[in-house]
Design a protein around this motif. Structure first.
Motif, PDB file in Angstrom:
ATOM      1  N   UNK A  94      -6.387  -1.330   6.257  1.00  0.00           N
ATOM      2  CA  UNK A  94      -5.809  -1.321   7.582  1.00  0.00           C
ATOM      3  C   UNK A  94      -5.409  -2.711   8.044  1.00  0.00           C
ATOM      4  N   UNK A  95      -4.642  -2.801   9.119  1.00  0.00           N
ATOM      5  CA  UNK A  95      -4.241  -4.105   9.664  1.00  0.00           C
ATOM      6  C   UNK A  95      -5.453  -4.964   9.999  1.00  0.00           C
ATOM      7  N   UNK A  96      -5.390  -6.217   9.587  1.00  0.00           N
ATOM      8  CA  UNK A  96      -6.469  -7.147   9.891  1.00  0.00           C
ATOM      9  C   UNK A  96      -7.620  -7.142   8.914  1.00  0.00           C
ATOM     10  N   UNK A  97      -7.582  -6.249   7.916  1.00  0.00           N
ATOM     11  CA  UNK A  97      -8.664  -6.219   6.930  1.00  0.00           C
ATOM     12  C   UNK A  97      -8.546  -7.432   6.006  1.00  0.00           C
ATOM     13  N   UNK A  98      -9.669  -8.056   5.725  1.00  0.00           N
ATOM     14  CA  UNK A  98      -9.668  -9.185   4.799  1.00  0.00           C
ATOM     15  C   UNK A  98      -9.404  -8.726   3.370  1.00  0.00           C
ATOM     16  N   UNK A  99      -9.848  -7.529   3.041  1.00  0.00           N
ATOM     17  CA  UNK A  99      -9.692  -6.994   1.689  1.00  0.00           C
ATOM     18  C   UNK A  99      -9.499  -5.486   1.770  1.00  0.00           C
ATOM     19  N   UNK A 100      -8.914  -4.923   0.720  1.00  0.00           N
ATOM     20  CA  UNK A 100      -8.778  -3.484   0.648  1.00  0.00           C
ATOM     21  C   UNK A 100     -10.113  -2.818   0.347  1.00  0.00           C
ATOM     22  N   UNK A 101     -10.165  -1.523   0.556  1.00  0.00           N
ATOM     23  CA  UNK A 101     -11.365  -0.733   0.276  1.00  0.00           C
ATOM     24  C   UNK A 101     -11.839  -0.972  -1.156  1.00  0.00           C
ATOM     25  N   UNK A 123       8.218   8.867 -14.345  1.00  0.00           N
ATOM     26  CA  UNK A 123       7.349   8.796 -13.171  1.00  0.00           C
ATOM     27  C   UNK A 123       7.108   7.353 -12.754  1.00  0.00           C
ATOM     28  N   UNK A 124       7.296   7.078 -11.476  1.00  0.00           N
ATOM     29  CA  UNK A 124       6.997   5.778 -10.896  1.00  0.00           C
ATOM     30  C   UNK A 124       5.665   5.850 -10.158  1.00  0.00           C
ATOM     31  N   UNK A 125       5.124   4.682  -9.830  1.00  0.00           N
ATOM     32  CA  UNK A 125       3.868   4.598  -9.077  1.00  0.00           C
ATOM     33  C   UNK A 125       4.036   3.584  -7.957  1.00  0.00           C
ATOM     34  N   UNK A 126       3.424   3.866  -6.816  1.00  0.00           N
ATOM     35  CA  UNK A 126       3.385   2.899  -5.722  1.00  0.00           C
ATOM     36  C   UNK A 126       2.109   3.126  -4.915  1.00  0.00           C
ATOM     37  N   UNK A 127       1.552   2.048  -4.404  1.00  0.00           N
ATOM     38  CA  UNK A 127       0.449   2.136  -3.444  1.00  0.00           C
ATOM     39  C   UNK A 127       1.014   1.865  -2.056  1.00  0.00           C
ATOM     40  N   UNK A 128       0.472   2.555  -1.053  1.00  0.00           N
ATOM     41  CA  UNK A 128       0.915   2.382   0.328  1.00  0.00           C
ATOM     42  C   UNK A 128      -0.302   2.151   1.210  1.00  0.00           C
ATOM     43  N   UNK A 129      -0.241   1.117   2.045  1.00  0.00           N
ATOM     44  CA  UNK A 129      -1.310   0.823   3.002  1.00  0.00           C
ATOM     45  C   UNK A 129      -0.699   0.550   4.369  1.00  0.00           C
ATOM     46  N   UNK A 133       2.550  -6.315   5.231  1.00  0.00           N
ATOM     47  CA  UNK A 133       2.833  -6.694   3.849  1.00  0.00           C
ATOM     48  C   UNK A 133       2.197  -8.031   3.472  1.00  0.00           C
ATOM     49  N   UNK A 134       2.205  -9.001   4.378  1.00  0.00           N
ATOM     50  CA  UNK A 134       1.639 -10.310   4.038  1.00  0.00           C
ATOM     51  C   UNK A 134       0.141 -10.223   3.761  1.00  0.00           C
ATOM     52  N   UNK A 135      -0.565  -9.326   4.435  1.00  0.00           N
ATOM     53  CA  UNK A 135      -1.988  -9.136   4.170  1.00  0.00           C
ATOM     54  C   UNK A 135      -2.200  -8.442   2.835  1.00  0.00           C
ATOM     55  N   UNK A 136      -1.342  -7.481   2.533  1.00  0.00           N
ATOM     56  CA  UNK A 136      -1.397  -6.813   1.235  1.00  0.00           C
ATOM     57  C   UNK A 136      -1.159  -7.806   0.109  1.00  0.00           C
ATOM     58  N   UNK A 137      -0.114  -8.623   0.255  1.00  0.00           N
ATOM     59  CA  UNK A 137       0.238  -9.569  -0.807  1.00  0.00           C
ATOM     60  C   UNK A 137      -0.870 -10.599  -1.028  1.00  0.00           C
ATOM     61  N   UNK A 138      -1.522 -11.026   0.029  1.00  0.00           N
ATOM     62  CA  UNK A 138      -2.617 -11.988  -0.115  1.00  0.00           C
ATOM     63  C   UNK A 138      -3.766 -11.381  -0.938  1.00  0.00           C
ATOM     64  N   UNK A 186     -11.490   5.477  10.061  1.00  0.00           N
ATOM     65  CA  UNK A 186     -10.103   5.458  10.505  1.00  0.00           C
ATOM     66  C   UNK A 186      -9.115   5.459   9.351  1.00  0.00           C
ATOM     67  N   UNK A 187      -9.531   4.973   8.176  1.00  0.00           N
ATOM     68  CA  UNK A 187      -8.670   4.965   6.991  1.00  0.00           C
ATOM     69  C   UNK A 187      -9.359   5.741   5.878  1.00  0.00           C
ATOM     70  N   UNK A 188      -8.619   6.591   5.166  1.00  0.00           N
ATOM     71  CA  UNK A 188      -9.180   7.406   4.103  1.00  0.00           C
ATOM     72  C   UNK A 188      -8.249   7.385   2.890  1.00  0.00           C
TER      73      UNK A 188
END
Length: 260
Positions: A94-101, A123-129, A133-138, A186-188
């Motif tokens: 989620x927004x503001x998370x330091x790291x993903x689950x 078949x392609x693959x993608x993750x969505x959060x 984007x800048x937090x994801x990329x970090x 809040x996120x699953x």
């Protein structure tokens, strides 16, 4: 080599053997054949369920979702990368998370090597959060991953797929996860599959949540083959042992050893 091995073996502390039947090789083969019959039943049932899964009706994706990607804002149809099929991981960040689950990250650790094989099955693959984007990329840089990962920040995508929930939904009990369950947060997590037609129309063909996401956990399946299995019975919750792959104590010790 033999002497060194003998010395190491002699200095190891004895490990008590688990309380388990020990039989002759011949009896073991007999018991293994019995289990194999059950395994084959499970395999055939899995094949039948897979056929039913492919026979599910589809849902046309009429809403114009736009995702933030490293190459700009893109619609869902662009995430297929020239393929007809798309597997999408609903990654808990989620927004503001330091790291993903941690558990979603455990799943993601299995992804990069599969991309070339998926591509050869159209078949392609993608993750969505929902994180920007800048937090994801970090976080992606920290983890060393290269699979496509985009942001749905500012859109209703996560909410429409029932993998993100507002505080109000959680408070009033209207949050609906996994086709009728109440989410603990809040996120699953989840996995969704899509098809793109020749005219660019996108269809949702399948979604799975809860334990259904174990389809991405190759090492979980390997652990199921061992004597201890997943070894989670004494834990506070399933997967409580999982860490980000750079946060295990053994990884930290190895890094410190090499640095010294």
């Amino acid at each position: 080599m033999t002497t060194a091995t003998a010395t190491i073996t002699a200095t190891k502390s004895p490990v008590p053997a688990p309380h388990h039947p020990v039989v002759s090789p011949e009896q073991w083969v007999t018991e293994r054949r019995k289990l194999m019959a059950r395994e084959k039943e499970l395999t055939r049932l899995g094949d039948a369920v897979a056929r039913e899964r492919r026979a599910l009706p589809w849902v046309r994706m009429d809403k114009d979702y736009r995702f933030d990607t490293p190459t700009g804002r893109r619609p869902l149809a662009d995430l297929f990368g020239g393929h007809r099929q798309l597997v999408l991981q609903h990654f808990m960040m989620g927004p503001g998370w330091e790291a993903g689950c941690k558990s979603c990250s455990y799943m993601a650790d299995h992804t990069d090597p599969t991309l070339v094989h998926l591509a050869h099955r159209d078949t392609a693959f993608v993750a969505v959060s929902r994180a920007p984007l800048e937090e994801i990329e970090r976080f992606r840089k920290r983890m060393g991953w290269s699979f496509p990962w985009v942001s749905s920040h500012g859109t209703s995508f996560n909410y429409d797929f029932h993998v993100s929930f507002t505080p109000e939904q959680l408070a009033d009990g209207t949050a609906d996860y996994n086709f009728g369950s109440k989410p603990p947060g809040q996120e699953m997590p989840g996995i969704s599959a899509f098809w793109k037609g020749d005219d660019g129309t996108v269809f949702l063909t399948y979604s799975t949540f809860g334990r259904g996401v174990e389809v991405m956990m190759h090492t979980y399946r390997l652990l199921d083959l061992t004597a201890k299995g997943r070894d989670e019975d004494g834990l506070d919750f399933t997967m409580a042992w999982v860490r980000h792959h750079d946060r295990y104590e053994t990884a930290a010790a190895a890094k410190a050893c090499c640095a010294g």
